[in-house]
Design an enzyme around this catalytic site. Sequence first.
Site, PDB file in Angstrom:
ATOM      1  N   ASN A   1       0.844  -1.185   0.000  1.00 34.92           N
ATOM      2  CA  ASN A   1       0.000   0.000   0.000  1.00 34.92           C
ATOM      3  C   ASN A   1       0.881   1.236   0.000  1.00 34.92           C
ATOM      4  O   ASN A   1       1.721   1.409   0.892  1.00 34.92           O
ATOM      5  CB  ASN A   1      -0.883   0.011   1.262  1.00 34.92           C
ATOM      6  CG  ASN A   1      -1.959   1.069   1.194  1.00 34.92           C
ATOM      7  OD1 ASN A   1      -2.856   0.995   0.356  1.00 34.92           O
ATOM      8  ND2 ASN A   1      -1.865   2.074   2.062  1.00 34.92           N
ATOM      9  N   GLU A   2       0.709   2.046  -1.007  1.00 37.45           N
ATOM     10  CA  GLU A   2       1.367   3.356  -1.053  1.00 37.45           C
ATOM     11  C   GLU A   2       2.840   3.315  -0.647  1.00 37.45           C
ATOM     12  O   GLU A   2       3.246   3.888   0.371  1.00 37.45           O
ATOM     13  CB  GLU A   2       0.617   4.354  -0.168  1.00 37.45           C
ATOM     14  CG  GLU A   2      -0.792   4.615  -0.653  1.00 37.45           C
ATOM     15  CD  GLU A   2      -1.494   5.722   0.118  1.00 37.45           C
ATOM     16  OE1 GLU A   2      -1.053   6.044   1.234  1.00 37.45           O
ATOM     17  OE2 GLU A   2      -2.476   6.258  -0.398  1.00 37.45           O
TER      18      GLU A   2
ATOM     19  N   GLU B   1      -8.263   4.620  -4.511  1.00 38.57           N
ATOM     20  CA  GLU B   1      -8.806   5.142  -3.246  1.00 38.57           C
ATOM     21  C   GLU B   1      -9.194   6.594  -3.429  1.00 38.57           C
ATOM     22  O   GLU B   1      -8.486   7.355  -4.093  1.00 38.57           O
ATOM     23  CB  GLU B   1      -7.753   5.121  -2.132  1.00 38.57           C
ATOM     24  CG  GLU B   1      -7.394   3.796  -1.566  1.00 38.57           C
ATOM     25  CD  GLU B   1      -6.398   3.965  -0.403  1.00 38.57           C
ATOM     26  OE1 GLU B   1      -6.406   5.011   0.268  1.00 38.57           O
ATOM     27  OE2 GLU B   1      -5.599   3.042  -0.209  1.00 38.57           O
TER      28      GLU B   1
ATOM     29  N   PHE C   1     -12.009   8.410  12.245  1.00 36.92           N
ATOM     30  CA  PHE C   1     -12.901   9.457  11.734  1.00 36.92           C
ATOM     31  C   PHE C   1     -12.696   9.722  10.243  1.00 36.92           C
ATOM     32  O   PHE C   1     -13.168  10.730   9.730  1.00 36.92           O
ATOM     33  CB  PHE C   1     -12.745  10.746  12.543  1.00 36.92           C
ATOM     34  CG  PHE C   1     -13.326  10.620  13.931  1.00 36.92           C
ATOM     35  CD1 PHE C   1     -14.690  10.410  14.104  1.00 36.92           C
ATOM     36  CD2 PHE C   1     -12.515  10.659  15.055  1.00 36.92           C
ATOM     37  CE1 PHE C   1     -15.237  10.269  15.379  1.00 36.92           C
ATOM     38  CE2 PHE C   1     -13.045  10.521  16.330  1.00 36.92           C
ATOM     39  CZ  PHE C   1     -14.425  10.317  16.498  1.00 36.92           C
ATOM     40  N   HIS C   2     -11.994   8.817   9.571  1.00 36.05           N
ATOM     41  CA  HIS C   2     -11.871   8.990   8.115  1.00 36.05           C
ATOM     42  C   HIS C   2     -13.228   8.708   7.484  1.00 36.05           C
ATOM     43  O   HIS C   2     -13.963   7.832   7.936  1.00 36.05           O
ATOM     44  CB  HIS C   2     -10.832   8.011   7.565  1.00 36.05           C
ATOM     45  CG  HIS C   2     -10.392   8.366   6.174  1.00 36.05           C
ATOM     46  ND1 HIS C   2     -11.155   8.088   5.068  1.00 36.05           N
ATOM     47  CD2 HIS C   2      -9.280   8.992   5.723  1.00 36.05           C
ATOM     48  CE1 HIS C   2     -10.517   8.520   3.989  1.00 36.05           C
ATOM     49  NE2 HIS C   2      -9.378   9.075   4.360  1.00 36.05           N
TER      50      HIS C   2
HETATM   51  C1  GLA Z   1      -4.155   6.334   2.063  1.00 36.97           C
HETATM   52  C2  GLA Z   1      -4.040   4.930   2.550  1.00 36.97           C
HETATM   53  C3  GLA Z   1      -5.227   4.475   3.316  1.00 36.97           C
HETATM   54  C4  GLA Z   1      -5.719   5.560   4.226  1.00 36.97           C
HETATM   55  C5  GLA Z   1      -6.018   6.773   3.438  1.00 36.97           C
HETATM   56  C6  GLA Z   1      -6.545   7.900   4.282  1.00 36.97           C
HETATM   57  O1  GLA Z   1      -4.553   6.495   0.780  1.00 36.97           O
HETATM   58  O2  GLA Z   1      -3.773   4.009   1.541  1.00 36.97           O
HETATM   59  O3  GLA Z   1      -4.820   3.344   4.061  1.00 36.97           O
HETATM   60  O4  GLA Z   1      -4.747   5.832   5.176  1.00 36.97           O
HETATM   61  O5  GLA Z   1      -4.847   7.235   2.830  1.00 36.97           O
HETATM   62  O6  GLA Z   1      -6.781   9.043   3.529  1.00 36.97           O
END
Ligand code: GLA
Length: 668
Positions: free
Chosen positions: A147-148, A311, A361-362
Site C-alpha cells: 500500500n502506497e 482510493e 474518523f476517516h
Molecule cells: C491512504 C491509505 C489508506 C488511508 C487513506 C486515508 O490512501 O492508503 O490506508 O490511510 O490514505 O486518507
Amino acid sequence: MAGHGRLCYGGDWNPEQWPPEVWREDVALMRRAGVNLVTVGVFAWSRLEPAPGRYTLGWLDDVLDLLHAHGIRAALATPTASPPPWFSLAHPDALPVTAEGVRLHHGSRDTYCAAAPAYRAAARRIAGVLADRYAHHPALALWHVHNEYGTTCHCAHAEAAFRRWLADRHGDLDSLNAAWVTSFWSQHYADWAEISTPRATQYLANPGQLLDFRRFWSDTLLAAYAEQRDLLRAANPAVPVTTNHVLGDWVPVDQGRWASEVDLVAIDHYPSAVDGGAEEQTALAADLARGWARHGAHRRGAGDASWLLMESAPHQIHTAGRMHTREPGRMARHSLAHVARGSRGVMFFQWRASLGGAERFHSAVVPHAGPDSRVFREAVRLGEQLGRIGEADAGAVDAAVAIGWDAASGWALGHPGMPSARLDPYAELAAAHRALWRAGIACDVVLPGDPLDVHRLLVLPALYLASDATAAWVRAHVRAGGHLLVTWLTGVADEHARIRPGGYPGALRDLLGVRVTEFHPLAGDDRVPLTGGGTGRLWAETVQLTGAEPVAAYLGGVLDGSPAVTRHRVGAATTWYVSTRPDEDTYRRLLTEAARLAGVGPVCPGAPPGVEAVRRRAGDRSWLFLLNHTGRPQRVAAAGTDLLTGAPVDDAVTIPAGGVAVLRERSP
Ligand code: GLA
C-alpha cells in the site's frame, strides 16, 4: 476487473475489523450500491500471520467465498505495508532509521526498511502464502501489492544498498565525483565506504547525492514490489498485479518509471483544497495517472494504458488540520471526473468506518451512522450512474496538448540551495495544468521520451533537469512542426543536477531564441507588472533575445522594458519562453494563444465557465463528459444521448447545478 463495458466500483473493505455478521450486512449493502470490486487484506498481516510462520487464513477464505457468492470480486492485497509487532521485535535491524539517526518503533504503520533483508524475506513469504492459497480463487480479480510505497530509511542496510546502486549507476568513483561535483566543499570520495545516504548534516547537502538517493530509493521500493509481483504472477499469470500510488512531493517513488512494471496504474487521490481547487487537483491527478499508464504502455511496447482510482474519500475532503464535508453531489462529480479522464472505475477508502484505530474518523461509504445516511444514499446513486456509462470505458481521452513532467526533475528543483526557497515544482506543474483546465483545453501529461505524435503543443513547466536525450526529444518535436512553450528554470541542469553553462535554459536556448543571463527571484507576494496588463510572481529573469521576438515585457524595476515572454519561429513551429510565473488569467490567455497557433482549441468551445468538458473517443464513437462545478444549472451545446438520464440531446443539454452529463455523441 473492469472490461466488457463495466466500470469497477467499490473500495477498501476491512473485514478483519468486524465480526462475520457485519460482513454479511456489508455484502448486502455492497450489492445495493452496485459494488463489484473490493480491496481486502491491505493491513491484515497480524491477522493472517499472528506469529512467525503461523498462518490463520480461514477468515480470509470465508471472506473471499462470501464475496464470490455475491458476485463481488476482490483486489486481494499483500499486507506488507504494516508488519506485525512480532516482526519488529524479532528483527530490530529492519526498523527504519531517520536521516537524524533515530530508529523508529512499531505502533503505527509502514515501519520497516525496504532494504532490510529480513523485511524483504518476510514480505515474500506472506505474499507467497497468499499466492499459493488464492491465486485461482474465483473472486480474485487483481493483486494489490502493498500500500502506497513511500517510506525511506537511512540504516546500515540502506547505506550498503545505496553504495551498490551508485557503483552500478556511475561505474567508478571518478565518475561519481564528477557527477556530484564533489570538488565543491571538499567532498571528494576516495572509497565507496566513505559514501553514506544523505543523513542530517551541518549545512546544505550535496544536490547530486540527494537526487541519486531519491532515485535509488525509488528503485529499491520498486525491487521490493517486483519480487512480490513476480511470485504472484508465477502462481497465476492471468491475474493482473498492481500497487496503489500516493501522490505528493514527499513520495520517493518515480511513478512514471514504475508504470511499465504494473499491469494497471493505480492511484489514491485525496484533494487537499476545499474550494474549486479540489476539482483542479482531481483533473491533474487523473491526467498524471493516465500519463504514467501511457508511458508504461509505451515502455512495454503494449497498448494497454489502463489506470484506476484505487482510493478516494467518500464524503469529506481531508485537508491538513480539518475535515471538510463534500457538498451533496460533489463526491459523484469528483468520481465521474476521474472516469472522464480514463479511470477504469471508482474506489473509496474505506467501505465501513472503523470504530477505533488512527483513522476512525476517516470518511467511509458506510459511516458510523450506518447506511441510513446521506453518504450511503449518494454512493448507491453513484453506483447506478457508473452502471449506465460503462460503454465510455472503451474511449481514449482526446488531448492534443502535452505537459512534460519528470519526477526526478521535481526532486532536484525542490532541493535546498536554489535561488529561491519558494520554488515548488509541483505548484509549477499544477499552475500550467490549471491554466489549460481553465481554458477548457484537454492535455496529457507525458514523460521525456514519450511519443508526441498526437500532441501539437508541448508545455514544459519548470522542467529543471534535461538530459541530452530529453533535449533531443524536445528538439525532435519542434523539428516535426510541434509547438513548444517553456517556462523559467526549464533545461537549466543536466541529469545529475549540474548546471549547463553559457546562459539559461542551457539545453534549449537555440530552440527558444533566447539566452537568460540573470535570475531575479521575487520576494513574498511581490508582483512584477507586465506589458499587456498581466503580472508575474515568484521569479523574473534577464532575457536576451537571440532570435525570438518579445510578446510581453517587464514594467518597472531593474528589468523595465526587458522581455518577459517571447516567441520564436522554428520552421513550421512556434516556440514560447515564459520567464516568470504569470498570474492565472495571463497564463490562461497565453496557453490559449499558444494552443490556438498550434491549431488546438477547447474541448467544448461554448461551455460556460465552471463546466469541465472531457471527450473520450474510440474510432468514430465518442463520449462527452460535462461536469458542472457551479451552483447553477448550465446549458451546453451538444448532441447525442445523455447516458445518465437516457434522454436524447438534440442541440443542447442542461446540466443540473453541481451535476454531470455523459453524452454518447452522435456520430458525424
Ligand atoms: C491512504 C491509505 C489508506 C488511508 C487513506 C486515508 O490512501 O492508503 O490506508 O490511510 O490514505 O486518507
